[in-house]
Scaffold this motif. Structure first.
Motif, PDB file in Angstrom:
ATOM      1  N   MET A   1       0.821  -1.180   0.000  1.00 37.68           N
ATOM      2  CA  MET A   1       0.000   0.000   0.000  1.00 37.68           C
ATOM      3  C   MET A   1       0.874   1.256   0.000  1.00 37.68           C
ATOM      4  O   MET A   1       0.477   2.257  -0.571  1.00 37.68           O
ATOM      5  CB  MET A   1      -0.928  -0.001   1.207  1.00 37.68           C
ATOM      6  N   ALA A   2       2.022   1.179   0.658  1.00 31.49           N
ATOM      7  CA  ALA A   2       2.888   2.354   0.719  1.00 31.49           C
ATOM      8  C   ALA A   2       3.385   2.740  -0.672  1.00 31.49           C
ATOM      9  O   ALA A   2       3.401   3.923  -1.016  1.00 31.49           O
ATOM     10  CB  ALA A   2       4.063   2.089   1.648  1.00 31.49           C
ATOM     11  N   ILE A   3       3.773   1.771  -1.471  1.00 29.14           N
ATOM     12  CA  ILE A   3       4.262   2.067  -2.816  1.00 29.14           C
ATOM     13  C   ILE A   3       3.140   2.619  -3.673  1.00 29.14           C
ATOM     14  O   ILE A   3       3.317   3.621  -4.379  1.00 29.14           O
ATOM     15  CB  ILE A   3       4.879   0.805  -3.455  1.00 29.14           C
ATOM     16  N   ILE A   4       1.973   1.999  -3.614  1.00 36.34           N
ATOM     17  CA  ILE A   4       0.835   2.483  -4.396  1.00 36.34           C
ATOM     18  C   ILE A   4       0.447   3.887  -3.944  1.00 36.34           C
ATOM     19  O   ILE A   4       0.210   4.776  -4.765  1.00 36.34           O
ATOM     20  CB  ILE A   4      -0.356   1.512  -4.271  1.00 36.34           C
ATOM     21  N   GLY A   5       0.368   4.094  -2.639  1.00 37.93           N
ATOM     22  CA  GLY A   5       0.000   5.406  -2.123  1.00 37.93           C
ATOM     23  C   GLY A   5       1.009   6.484  -2.472  1.00 37.93           C
ATOM     24  O   GLY A   5       0.644   7.615  -2.776  1.00 37.93           O
ATOM     25  N   ALA A   6       2.292   6.138  -2.442  1.00 41.34           N
ATOM     26  CA  ALA A   6       3.317   7.114  -2.772  1.00 41.34           C
ATOM     27  C   ALA A   6       3.262   7.510  -4.243  1.00 41.34           C
ATOM     28  O   ALA A   6       3.564   8.644  -4.596  1.00 41.34           O
ATOM     29  CB  ALA A   6       4.698   6.557  -2.432  1.00 41.34           C
ATOM     30  N   ARG A   7       2.846   6.590  -5.078  1.00 41.68           N
ATOM     31  CA  ARG A   7       2.786   6.883  -6.513  1.00 41.68           C
ATOM     32  C   ARG A   7       1.440   7.443  -6.948  1.00 41.68           C
ATOM     33  O   ARG A   7       1.384   8.212  -7.900  1.00 41.68           O
ATOM     34  CB  ARG A   7       3.099   5.630  -7.314  1.00 41.68           C
ATOM     35  N   ALA A   8       0.364   7.064  -6.276  1.00 44.60           N
ATOM     36  CA  ALA A   8      -0.973   7.455  -6.728  1.00 44.60           C
ATOM     37  C   ALA A   8      -1.551   8.601  -5.903  1.00 44.60           C
ATOM     38  O   ALA A   8      -1.854   9.664  -6.436  1.00 44.60           O
ATOM     39  CB  ALA A   8      -1.911   6.248  -6.694  1.00 44.60           C
ATOM     40  N   SER A   9      -1.728   8.385  -4.606  1.00 50.43           N
ATOM     41  CA  SER A   9      -2.373   9.385  -3.764  1.00 50.43           C
ATOM     42  C   SER A   9      -1.998   9.151  -2.307  1.00 50.43           C
ATOM     43  O   SER A   9      -2.054   8.022  -1.819  1.00 50.43           O
ATOM     44  CB  SER A   9      -3.892   9.304  -3.912  1.00 50.43           C
ATOM     45  N   ALA A  10      -1.676  10.231  -1.628  1.00 48.29           N
ATOM     46  CA  ALA A  10      -1.343  10.122  -0.211  1.00 48.29           C
ATOM     47  C   ALA A  10      -2.564   9.760   0.624  1.00 48.29           C
ATOM     48  O   ALA A  10      -2.433   9.312   1.762  1.00 48.29           O
ATOM     49  CB  ALA A  10      -0.725  11.421   0.289  1.00 48.29           C
ATOM     50  N   TRP A  11      -3.757   9.918   0.073  1.00 47.75           N
ATOM     51  CA  TRP A  11      -4.971   9.492   0.786  1.00 47.75           C
ATOM     52  C   TRP A  11      -4.964   7.983   0.988  1.00 47.75           C
ATOM     53  O   TRP A  11      -5.495   7.484   1.978  1.00 47.75           O
ATOM     54  CB  TRP A  11      -6.225   9.932   0.033  1.00 47.75           C
ATOM     55  N   ILE A  12      -4.358   7.253   0.078  1.00 49.89           N
ATOM     56  CA  ILE A  12      -4.229   5.807   0.234  1.00 49.89           C
ATOM     57  C   ILE A  12      -3.344   5.504   1.440  1.00 49.89           C
ATOM     58  O   ILE A  12      -3.611   4.575   2.198  1.00 49.89           O
ATOM     59  CB  ILE A  12      -3.673   5.165  -1.051  1.00 49.89           C
ATOM     60  N   LEU A  13      -2.305   6.309   1.641  1.00 51.62           N
ATOM     61  CA  LEU A  13      -1.432   6.122   2.801  1.00 51.62           C
ATOM     62  C   LEU A  13      -2.200   6.351   4.100  1.00 51.62           C
ATOM     63  O   LEU A  13      -2.039   5.594   5.063  1.00 51.62           O
ATOM     64  CB  LEU A  13      -0.243   7.067   2.732  1.00 51.62           C
ATOM     65  N   ALA A  14      -3.032   7.387   4.135  1.00 51.33           N
ATOM     66  CA  ALA A  14      -3.823   7.664   5.338  1.00 51.33           C
ATOM     67  C   ALA A  14      -4.781   6.508   5.624  1.00 51.33           C
ATOM     68  O   ALA A  14      -4.909   6.059   6.766  1.00 51.33           O
ATOM     69  CB  ALA A  14      -4.591   8.973   5.176  1.00 51.33           C
ATOM     70  N   ALA A  15      -5.438   6.001   4.589  1.00 52.27           N
ATOM     71  CA  ALA A  15      -6.358   4.873   4.766  1.00 52.27           C
ATOM     72  C   ALA A  15      -5.606   3.620   5.201  1.00 52.27           C
ATOM     73  O   ALA A  15      -6.094   2.856   6.044  1.00 52.27           O
ATOM     74  CB  ALA A  15      -7.115   4.619   3.468  1.00 52.27           C
ATOM     75  N   ALA A  16      -4.417   3.409   4.658  1.00 49.98           N
ATOM     76  CA  ALA A  16      -3.628   2.237   5.031  1.00 49.98           C
ATOM     77  C   ALA A  16      -3.177   2.312   6.488  1.00 49.98           C
ATOM     78  O   ALA A  16      -3.134   1.293   7.183  1.00 49.98           O
ATOM     79  CB  ALA A  16      -2.424   2.098   4.103  1.00 49.98           C
ATOM     80  N   LEU A  17      -2.847   3.502   6.963  1.00 48.03           N
ATOM     81  CA  LEU A  17      -2.484   3.660   8.372  1.00 48.03           C
ATOM     82  C   LEU A  17      -3.654   3.278   9.275  1.00 48.03           C
ATOM     83  O   LEU A  17      -3.484   2.572  10.270  1.00 48.03           O
ATOM     84  CB  LEU A  17      -2.049   5.093   8.660  1.00 48.03           C
ATOM     85  N   LEU A  18      -4.845   3.752   8.937  1.00 47.47           N
ATOM     86  CA  LEU A  18      -6.019   3.382   9.725  1.00 47.47           C
ATOM     87  C   LEU A  18      -6.257   1.875   9.662  1.00 47.47           C
ATOM     88  O   LEU A  18      -6.554   1.237  10.671  1.00 47.47           O
ATOM     89  CB  LEU A  18      -7.260   4.124   9.224  1.00 47.47           C
ATOM     90  N   GLY A  19      -6.124   1.313   8.478  1.00 45.16           N
ATOM     91  CA  GLY A  19      -6.304  -0.132   8.329  1.00 45.16           C
ATOM     92  C   GLY A  19      -5.287  -0.926   9.124  1.00 45.16           C
ATOM     93  O   GLY A  19      -5.613  -1.961   9.711  1.00 45.16           O
ATOM     94  N   HIS A  20      -4.065  -0.450   9.177  1.00 46.94           N
ATOM     95  CA  HIS A  20      -3.031  -1.141   9.938  1.00 46.94           C
ATOM     96  C   HIS A  20      -3.351  -1.128  11.433  1.00 46.94           C
ATOM     97  O   HIS A  20      -3.174  -2.134  12.124  1.00 46.94           O
ATOM     98  CB  HIS A  20      -1.671  -0.502   9.689  1.00 46.94           C
ATOM     99  N   GLY A  21      -3.835  -0.010  11.915  1.00 44.77           N
ATOM    100  CA  GLY A  21      -4.231   0.062  13.321  1.00 44.77           C
ATOM    101  C   GLY A  21      -5.358  -0.898  13.637  1.00 44.77           C
ATOM    102  O   GLY A  21      -5.345  -1.586  14.666  1.00 44.77           O
ATOM    103  N   MET A  22      -6.343  -0.963  12.756  1.00 41.04           N
ATOM    104  CA  MET A  22      -7.467  -1.889  12.958  1.00 41.04           C
ATOM    105  C   MET A  22      -6.977  -3.338  12.912  1.00 41.04           C
ATOM    106  O   MET A  22      -7.438  -4.184  13.671  1.00 41.04           O
ATOM    107  CB  MET A  22      -8.550  -1.657  11.898  1.00 41.04           C
TER     108      MET A  22
END
Length: 65
Positions: A1-22
């Protein structure tokens, strides 16, 4: 998710952080979790703060442009 988020949208990174916590909170329900019992809530708290901070930065960036 980090690679995709870094290339596509930082919103993906924010969502992935929340998902990781869950994931850290719920992993003990499904798998043998070697982490101490306090780790899931701690990681959830850190991930939520980081995700919200990133979201604030992304929103502020849009309003400044």
């Amino acid at each position: 998710m980090a690679i995709i988020g870094a290339r596509a949208s930082a919103w993906i990174l924010a969502a992935a952080l929340l998902g990781h916590g869950m994931f850290d909170v719920s992993v003990g329900l499904f798998l043998s979790n070697p982490a101490p019992g306090w780790w899931g809530p701690f990681c959830l708290g850190i991930d939520v703060v980081l995700a919200l901070g990133l979201a604030v930065l992304l929103i502020r960036e849009k309003t400044l442009q």
